[in-house]
Write an enzyme that holds these catalytic residues in place. Structure first.
Site, short mmCIF file in Angstrom:
data_model
loop_
_atom_site.label_atom_id
_atom_site.label_comp_id
_atom_site.label_asym_id
_atom_site.label_seq_id
_atom_site.Cartn_x
_atom_site.Cartn_y
_atom_site.Cartn_z
N ASN A 153 60.58 -16.57 13.51
CA ASN A 153 60.45 -15.69 14.67
C ASN A 153 59.61 -14.45 14.41
OD1 ASN A 153 61.85 -17.53 16.12
ND2 ASN A 153 63.78 -16.39 16.18
N ARG A 192 58.73 -21.79 24.21
CA ARG A 192 58.76 -20.60 25.05
C ARG A 192 57.94 -19.44 24.49
NH1 ARG A 192 61.97 -19.63 28.99
NH2 ARG A 192 61.77 -17.43 28.50
N VAL A 245 61.22 -14.42 32.56
CA VAL A 245 60.18 -13.59 31.92
C VAL A 245 59.89 -12.34 32.75
CG1 VAL A 245 59.05 -15.44 30.61
CG2 VAL A 245 58.33 -15.00 32.97
N ASP A 246 60.82 -12.01 33.68
CA ASP A 246 60.59 -10.87 34.57
C ASP A 246 60.32 -9.57 33.82
OD1 ASP A 246 63.26 -11.19 33.73
OD2 ASP A 246 64.00 -9.84 35.29
N LEU A 247 61.00 -9.34 32.70
CA LEU A 247 60.84 -8.08 31.98
C LEU A 247 59.49 -8.02 31.26
CD1 LEU A 247 64.49 -7.67 30.62
CD2 LEU A 247 63.45 -6.63 32.66
N ASP A 267 71.45 -15.99 17.06
CA ASP A 267 70.92 -17.17 16.36
C ASP A 267 71.81 -17.61 15.19
OD1 ASP A 267 68.82 -17.23 18.12
OD2 ASP A 267 67.36 -16.34 16.76
N ILE A 305 74.30 -12.66 24.59
CA ILE A 305 72.85 -12.62 24.80
C ILE A 305 72.41 -13.73 25.77
CG2 ILE A 305 70.56 -12.63 23.70
CD1 ILE A 305 72.24 -10.33 22.65
C1 EPZ Z 1 63.92 -14.33 20.73
O1 EPZ Z 1 63.85 -14.98 21.98
C2 EPZ Z 1 64.06 -15.41 19.69
N1 EPZ Z 1 62.91 -16.29 19.75
C3 EPZ Z 1 65.34 -16.19 19.92
O2 EPZ Z 1 65.48 -17.15 18.87
C4 EPZ Z 1 66.52 -15.23 19.86
O3 EPZ Z 1 67.72 -15.93 20.14
C5 EPZ Z 1 66.33 -14.11 20.88
O4 EPZ Z 1 65.05 -13.46 20.66
C6 EPZ Z 1 67.41 -13.05 20.83
O5 EPZ Z 1 67.48 -12.49 19.56
C7 EPZ Z 1 61.79 -15.99 19.07
O6 EPZ Z 1 61.67 -14.95 18.46
C8 EPZ Z 1 60.71 -16.99 19.08
P1 EPZ Z 1 65.00 -12.12 24.44
P2 EPZ Z 1 63.40 -14.17 23.30
O7 EPZ Z 1 63.85 -11.84 25.34
O8 EPZ Z 1 62.46 -13.11 22.90
C9 EPZ Z 1 66.97 -11.97 28.82
C10 EPZ Z 1 65.71 -19.32 17.95
O9 EPZ Z 1 66.63 -20.16 17.89
N2 EPZ Z 1 65.62 -11.75 29.37
O10 EPZ Z 1 65.37 -11.09 23.43
O11 EPZ Z 1 62.98 -15.17 24.30
C11 EPZ Z 1 67.13 -13.36 28.21
O12 EPZ Z 1 67.38 -14.34 29.19
C12 EPZ Z 1 65.43 -18.55 19.22
O13 EPZ Z 1 64.95 -19.08 17.00
C13 EPZ Z 1 65.48 -11.47 30.72
O14 EPZ Z 1 66.47 -11.39 31.47
O15 EPZ Z 1 64.79 -13.53 23.71
C14 EPZ Z 1 68.28 -13.13 27.26
O16 EPZ Z 1 69.49 -13.17 27.96
C15 EPZ Z 1 66.31 -18.98 20.36
N3 EPZ Z 1 64.22 -11.28 31.22
C16 EPZ Z 1 68.05 -11.70 26.77
O17 EPZ Z 1 67.17 -11.09 27.73
C17 EPZ Z 1 63.12 -11.34 30.44
O18 EPZ Z 1 62.00 -11.16 30.96
C18 EPZ Z 1 67.40 -11.59 25.39
O19 EPZ Z 1 66.26 -12.45 25.34
C19 EPZ Z 1 63.26 -11.62 29.07
C20 EPZ Z 1 64.53 -11.81 28.55
#
Ligand code: EPZ
Length: 431
Positions: free
Chosen positions: A23, A102, A133-135, A316, A338
């Protein structure tokens, strides 16, 4: 499709090397799109997600070369990869590529920052939740991008370039912070990112961008400040060790008993998980070489855990910790805060004899001494590996199907475990 066959019941003893973090490697590779010059990444893990991302950035015009072996280099050291995006030949990231991973959506930021436009497919649903991906889009808009959704694609435009702005994340998002950073480094003027993710992978990306000439302060805190620069140059950067791989093997040793040195692991990257593990009755000794994990015959104590953004307990590692708790002496509660649907491993752990009940966002795990081997499969990377570590402790034979999930994030999993005494092998589809 390949399967992994495990005969459980052997303690893990020996040492294994922790690879570069998946990651961290993925956003670092995407950052190569920000410059015409060459970015060289060292210690890149050999994973299918890395290969898939090479295809994706290759489609935008990145020339990639994977360095050969060097004299004296052990096979556990990751690859050195050079990435050169001299010319961006295509600013569209198509559905066929983005839907398979993703993180590839994050190319939107460097493409937009450098070319003034990007057309990137919406990634769609995934096994662990809706993951919008709204944020990420909000962050780009705060830097002056015009965003439209057309036929399943996000079309982002900033014909006169991005300009600095104030981004406030209402919720911690790792991908949002990566995106904001990669957009802000080439924007005109200053950007402040509030509510930034503090994950080590964000710090690693910022460190690499700084080597490329970016002006960033505060990475690792919830406020990051960026002063935009006209262009970035090349750099050499070594990917930081994988804290999730570290935590996974640490939990495997806690579960089977034994004594393993996780070479190259860094305790500061997963202190909260190590603290929890210590409370379960596992000895943890960290030094410059890595982290030594040891559990003798004593009972595994049940501990309640809630996942949280860094520096909290990582989502994770939730599935792997649940596997461990199935053998604890008592009841534990594991709360996932999360992702809303990250419990697919529960059904499969039950096939091995685990007793787990779900109540909303909390899994209630009744510990018991015995698990019994069975055929199992999972629908995501971390869930799959939780089944592997449960299989290592189960009586008899466990077969884990859909191994391609494991290959996305764990390099040489069965070899590393076998070297520490596990009875584990990969069976190819025709084997
Ligand atoms: C990263 O995903 C990691 N992926 C994930 O690892 C990890 O579980 C996650 O961060 C949390 O630590 C990579 O680094 C490639 P987030 P990411 O944006 O960036 C919500 C693995 O197994 N959200 O921090 O996609 C989202 O739905 C993977 O290696 C919004 O609502 O995660 C979640 O509930 C799985 N809107 C929370 O935020 C947005 O626009 C955190 O997601 C973006 C996110």
């Amino acid at each position: 499709m390949d399967r992994i066959r495990i005969v459980g019941g052997h303690p893990l003893i020996g040492s294994l090397t922790i690879g570069g973090a998946k990651n961290a490697a993925l956003p670092l590779m995407i950052a190569s799109l920000l410059t015409r010059e060459t970015l060289t990444l060292h210690n890149v893990p050999r994973l299918s997600d890395v290969r898939q991302l090479l295809r994706i950035i290759g489609n935008h015009g990145v020339d990639a070369a994977i360095g050969g072996k060097r004299l004296g280099q052990s096979e556990d050291q990751g690859d050195s990869i050079t990435l050169s995006a001299r010319d961006i030949v295509d600013t569209t990231a198509p559905y066929e590529l983005v839907s398979r991973m993703r993180a590839s959506f994050w190319v939107i930021a460097p493409l937009l920052a450098r070319m003034g436009e990007a057309r990137v497919s919406l990634p769609g649903g995934c096994a662990i939740g809706t993951r919008p991906v709204d944020l990420l889009l909000m962050a780009l808009e705060a830097l002056g991008a015009d965003i439209e959704i057309e036929n399943g694609y996000v079309v982002a435009r900033a014909p006169d370039g991005l300009r600095g702005g104030h981004i406030v994340f209402p919720k911690v998002t790792v991908g949002g912070t990566h995106t904001a950073l990669m957009a802000a480094v080439l924007a005109r003027g200053d950007t402040v990112i509030d509510g930034a993710a503090r994950e080590p992978e964000v710090v690693d990306l910022a460190d690499c961008l700084i080597k490329m000439g970016a002006k960033i302060t505060g990475a690792g805190t919830s406020r990051i400040e960026v002063e935009g620069v006209g262009q970035l140059g090349g750099a050499h950067h070594t990917v930081l060790p994988d804290r999730i791989e570290t935590g996974t093997y640490a939990m495997a040793v806690a579960m089977t008993g034994g004594d393993v040195l996780l070479e190259g692991a860094r305790a500061d990257l997963l202190q909260s998980a190590l603290d929890v593990l210590a409370k379960t009755g596992t000895d943890i000794l960290a030094d410059d070489q890595g982290i030594r994990i040891r559990r003798q015959t004593g009972a595994i104590m049940p501990i309640d855990v809630a996942t949280a953004p860094f520096p909290g307990f990582p989502t994770d590692l939730q599935a792997q910790f649940m596997a461990l708790m199935t053998r604890a002496q008592g009841t534990s509660h594991i709360r996932e805060t999360i992702f809303e649907n990250r419990f697919m491993h529960v059904q499969e752990l039950a096939r091995l004899g685990a007793q787990i009940r779900l109540d909303g966002d909390t899994a209630i795990v009744e510990g018991r001494n015995r698990l019994k081997g069975a055929p199992v499969m999972a629908t995501d990377l971390r869930a799959s590996v939780s089944l592997v570590i449960a299989g290592l402790a189960a009586e008899g034979e466990t077969t884990v199907h859909r191994v391609y999930h494991l290959d996305r994030g764990f390099e040489a999993l069965e070899k590393k475990l076998a070297r520490c005494g596990a009875e584990i092998e990969r069976l190819s589809s025709d084997g």
